[in-house]
Design a protein around this motif. Structure first.
Motif, mmCIF file in Angstrom:
data_model
loop_
_atom_site.group_PDB
_atom_site.id
_atom_site.type_symbol
_atom_site.label_atom_id
_atom_site.label_comp_id
_atom_site.label_asym_id
_atom_site.label_seq_id
_atom_site.Cartn_x
_atom_site.Cartn_y
_atom_site.Cartn_z
ATOM 1 N N MET A 199 -5.357 -15.999 17.046
ATOM 2 C CA MET A 199 -4.791 -16.161 15.726
ATOM 3 C C MET A 199 -3.776 -15.050 15.505
ATOM 4 S SD MET A 199 -6.736 -16.429 12.099
ATOM 5 C CE MET A 199 -6.904 -18.183 12.179
ATOM 6 N N SER A 200 -2.628 -15.383 14.992
ATOM 7 C CA SER A 200 -1.580 -14.385 14.793
ATOM 8 C C SER A 200 -1.867 -13.540 13.558
ATOM 9 C CB SER A 200 -0.223 -15.074 14.644
ATOM 10 O OG SER A 200 -0.149 -15.716 13.393
ATOM 11 N N GLN A 201 -1.263 -12.354 13.501
ATOM 12 C CA GLN A 201 -1.412 -11.461 12.355
ATOM 13 C C GLN A 201 -0.957 -12.164 11.083
ATOM 14 O OE1 GLN A 201 -3.498 -8.818 13.309
ATOM 15 N NE2 GLN A 201 -2.193 -7.603 12.011
ATOM 16 N N GLN A 202 0.105 -12.961 11.156
ATOM 17 C CA GLN A 202 0.663 -13.594 9.971
ATOM 18 C C GLN A 202 -0.241 -14.681 9.404
ATOM 19 O OE1 GLN A 202 4.512 -14.754 11.370
ATOM 20 N NE2 GLN A 202 5.462 -12.899 10.565
ATOM 21 N N SER A 203 -1.079 -15.291 10.212
ATOM 22 C CA SER A 203 -1.927 -16.366 9.715
ATOM 23 C C SER A 203 -3.308 -15.874 9.276
ATOM 24 C CB SER A 203 -2.066 -17.465 10.765
ATOM 25 O OG SER A 203 -2.683 -16.961 11.920
ATOM 26 N N ARG A 204 -3.552 -14.585 9.393
ATOM 27 C CA ARG A 204 -4.831 -14.044 8.944
ATOM 28 C C ARG A 204 -4.856 -13.947 7.418
ATOM 29 N NH1 ARG A 204 -5.736 -8.731 12.241
ATOM 30 N NH2 ARG A 204 -7.870 -8.967 11.541
ATOM 31 N N ILE A 205 -6.033 -14.051 6.842
ATOM 32 C CA ILE A 205 -6.203 -13.994 5.394
ATOM 33 C C ILE A 205 -6.330 -12.535 4.972
ATOM 34 C CG2 ILE A 205 -7.660 -14.675 3.450
ATOM 35 C CD1 ILE A 205 -8.608 -17.014 5.311
ATOM 36 N N GLY A 206 -5.459 -12.107 4.073
ATOM 37 C CA GLY A 206 -5.480 -10.739 3.576
ATOM 38 C C GLY A 206 -6.498 -10.560 2.463
ATOM 39 N N PHE A 207 -7.351 -9.547 2.606
ATOM 40 C CA PHE A 207 -8.413 -9.257 1.641
ATOM 41 C C PHE A 207 -8.279 -7.859 1.063
ATOM 42 C CE2 PHE A 207 -10.773 -12.851 3.203
ATOM 43 C CZ PHE A 207 -11.746 -13.117 2.247
ATOM 44 N N VAL A 208 -8.802 -7.708 -0.146
ATOM 45 C CA VAL A 208 -9.034 -6.411 -0.759
ATOM 46 C C VAL A 208 -10.526 -6.334 -1.071
ATOM 47 C CG1 VAL A 208 -8.423 -7.306 -3.058
ATOM 48 C CG2 VAL A 208 -8.497 -4.831 -2.670
ATOM 49 N N VAL A 209 -11.098 -5.153 -0.874
ATOM 50 C CA VAL A 209 -12.486 -4.904 -1.260
ATOM 51 C C VAL A 209 -12.466 -3.907 -2.408
ATOM 52 C CG1 VAL A 209 -14.698 -3.905 -0.564
ATOM 53 C CG2 VAL A 209 -13.468 -5.407 1.000
ATOM 54 N N LEU A 248 -8.309 -6.858 6.515
ATOM 55 C CA LEU A 248 -8.615 -6.037 5.344
ATOM 56 C C LEU A 248 -7.372 -5.216 5.032
ATOM 57 C CD1 LEU A 248 -10.585 -5.104 3.203
ATOM 58 C CD2 LEU A 248 -11.497 -3.454 4.845
ATOM 59 N N LYS A 249 -6.720 -5.511 3.923
ATOM 60 C CA LYS A 249 -5.451 -4.892 3.565
ATOM 61 C C LYS A 249 -5.627 -3.660 2.673
ATOM 62 C CE LYS A 249 -2.012 -6.988 4.374
ATOM 63 N NZ LYS A 249 -1.094 -6.852 5.482
ATOM 64 N N TRP A 250 -6.590 -3.714 1.771
ATOM 65 C CA TRP A 250 -6.788 -2.649 0.783
ATOM 66 C C TRP A 250 -8.276 -2.407 0.555
ATOM 67 C CZ3 TRP A 250 -2.647 -0.277 -1.727
ATOM 68 C CH2 TRP A 250 -1.409 -0.922 -1.671
ATOM 69 N N ILE A 251 -8.596 -1.173 0.212
ATOM 70 C CA ILE A 251 -9.907 -0.816 -0.322
ATOM 71 C C ILE A 251 -9.639 -0.067 -1.617
ATOM 72 C CG2 ILE A 251 -12.011 0.527 -0.027
ATOM 73 C CD1 ILE A 251 -11.668 0.155 3.014
ATOM 74 N N VAL A 252 -10.296 -0.498 -2.685
ATOM 75 C CA VAL A 252 -10.151 0.145 -3.987
ATOM 76 C C VAL A 252 -11.496 0.774 -4.320
ATOM 77 C CG1 VAL A 252 -9.622 -0.191 -6.426
ATOM 78 C CG2 VAL A 252 -8.459 -1.592 -4.685
ATOM 79 N N ASP A 253 -11.507 2.095 -4.445
ATOM 80 C CA ASP A 253 -12.755 2.802 -4.722
ATOM 81 C C ASP A 253 -12.438 4.114 -5.416
ATOM 82 O OD1 ASP A 253 -15.825 2.530 -3.587
ATOM 83 O OD2 ASP A 253 -15.253 4.602 -4.024
ATOM 84 N N VAL A 254 -13.340 4.578 -6.267
ATOM 85 C CA VAL A 254 -13.143 5.861 -6.945
ATOM 86 C C VAL A 254 -13.238 7.024 -5.965
ATOM 87 C CG1 VAL A 254 -13.873 5.076 -9.225
ATOM 88 C CG2 VAL A 254 -15.570 5.992 -7.642
ATOM 89 N N ASP A 255 -13.976 6.855 -4.892
ATOM 90 C CA ASP A 255 -14.127 7.895 -3.874
ATOM 91 C C ASP A 255 -13.146 7.628 -2.727
ATOM 92 O OD1 ASP A 255 -14.918 9.756 -1.977
ATOM 93 O OD2 ASP A 255 -17.070 9.380 -2.264
ATOM 94 N N GLU A 256 -11.913 8.084 -2.911
ATOM 95 C CA GLU A 256 -10.870 7.835 -1.908
ATOM 96 C C GLU A 256 -11.232 8.417 -0.546
ATOM 97 O OE1 GLU A 256 -6.431 7.643 -3.165
ATOM 98 O OE2 GLU A 256 -7.398 9.202 -4.396
ATOM 99 N N ALA A 257 -11.843 9.580 -0.529
ATOM 100 C CA ALA A 257 -12.183 10.232 0.743
ATOM 101 C C ALA A 257 -13.159 9.371 1.545
ATOM 102 C CB ALA A 257 -12.767 11.619 0.499
ATOM 103 N N LYS A 258 -14.166 8.834 0.881
ATOM 104 C CA LYS A 258 -15.143 7.969 1.559
ATOM 105 C C LYS A 258 -14.462 6.716 2.106
ATOM 106 C CE LYS A 258 -17.807 5.466 -0.931
ATOM 107 N NZ LYS A 258 -18.800 4.938 -1.864
ATOM 108 N N ALA A 259 -13.595 6.127 1.301
ATOM 109 C CA ALA A 259 -12.895 4.916 1.730
ATOM 110 C C ALA A 259 -11.942 5.219 2.887
ATOM 111 C CB ALA A 259 -12.147 4.301 0.557
ATOM 112 N N LYS A 260 -11.261 6.345 2.832
ATOM 113 C CA LYS A 260 -10.356 6.725 3.925
ATOM 114 C C LYS A 260 -11.140 6.993 5.206
ATOM 115 C CE LYS A 260 -6.543 8.350 1.111
ATOM 116 N NZ LYS A 260 -5.760 9.473 0.622
ATOM 117 N N ASP A 261 -12.325 7.576 5.080
ATOM 118 C CA ASP A 261 -13.182 7.776 6.260
ATOM 119 C C ASP A 261 -13.559 6.432 6.878
ATOM 120 O OD1 ASP A 261 -13.111 10.532 5.997
ATOM 121 O OD2 ASP A 261 -15.103 10.677 5.058
#
Length: 124
Positions: free
Chosen positions: A1-11, A33-46
């Motif tokens: 499956m190509s990158q362009q046909s993948r479904i983009g998600f945010v958590v 997985l395109k984005w992660i939205v969380d108050v703890d940016e450090a944990k999400a970046k890890d």
């Protein structure tokens, strides 16, 4: 499956259940997985670093930026319960498909007021 046909998600929310959902998403070859939205940016970046992802990490203050991203088609909402309703409504209004941990709102009245109107808006 190509990158362009993948479904983009945010958590939204990378707590216990959000971590499980994000892990399941990144294991699915049809998903990106395109984005992660969380108050703890450090944990999400890890999480992003540990899983060798290109996902971007932001706090809830940047939710609208995420929802304007045309590469995002769907959202997983696993924030604390009192934030479900607002997050789900914003996602639906932005035209995103949404999976939400239960409960979707604090009351049946809120479900009737917000979700039926939102569904009518998108489907009608």
């Amino acid at each position: 499956m190509s990158q362009q046909s993948r479904i983009g998600f945010v958590v939204f929310g990378l707590g216990r259940s959000g971590h499980i959902h994000a892990t399941n998403l990144i294991r699915n070859p049809q998903v990106e997985l395109k984005w992660i939205v969380d108050v703890d940016e450090a944990k999400a970046k890890d999480f992003v670093t540990e899983n060798f992802l290109d996902a971007k990490v932001v706090t809830p203050l940047d939710m609208e930026k995420v929802l304007r991203d045309p590469s995002v088609s769907a959202a997983v909402v696993s924030t604390p319960t009192h934030l479900h309703e607002e997050t789900v409504v914003h996602c639906l209004q932005a035209g995103k498909a949404v999976f939400c941990e239960k409960p979707v709102a604090d009351s049946m009245a809120a479900v009737g007021e917000n979700y039926l109107v939102t569904f009518d808006f998108h489907l009608g």
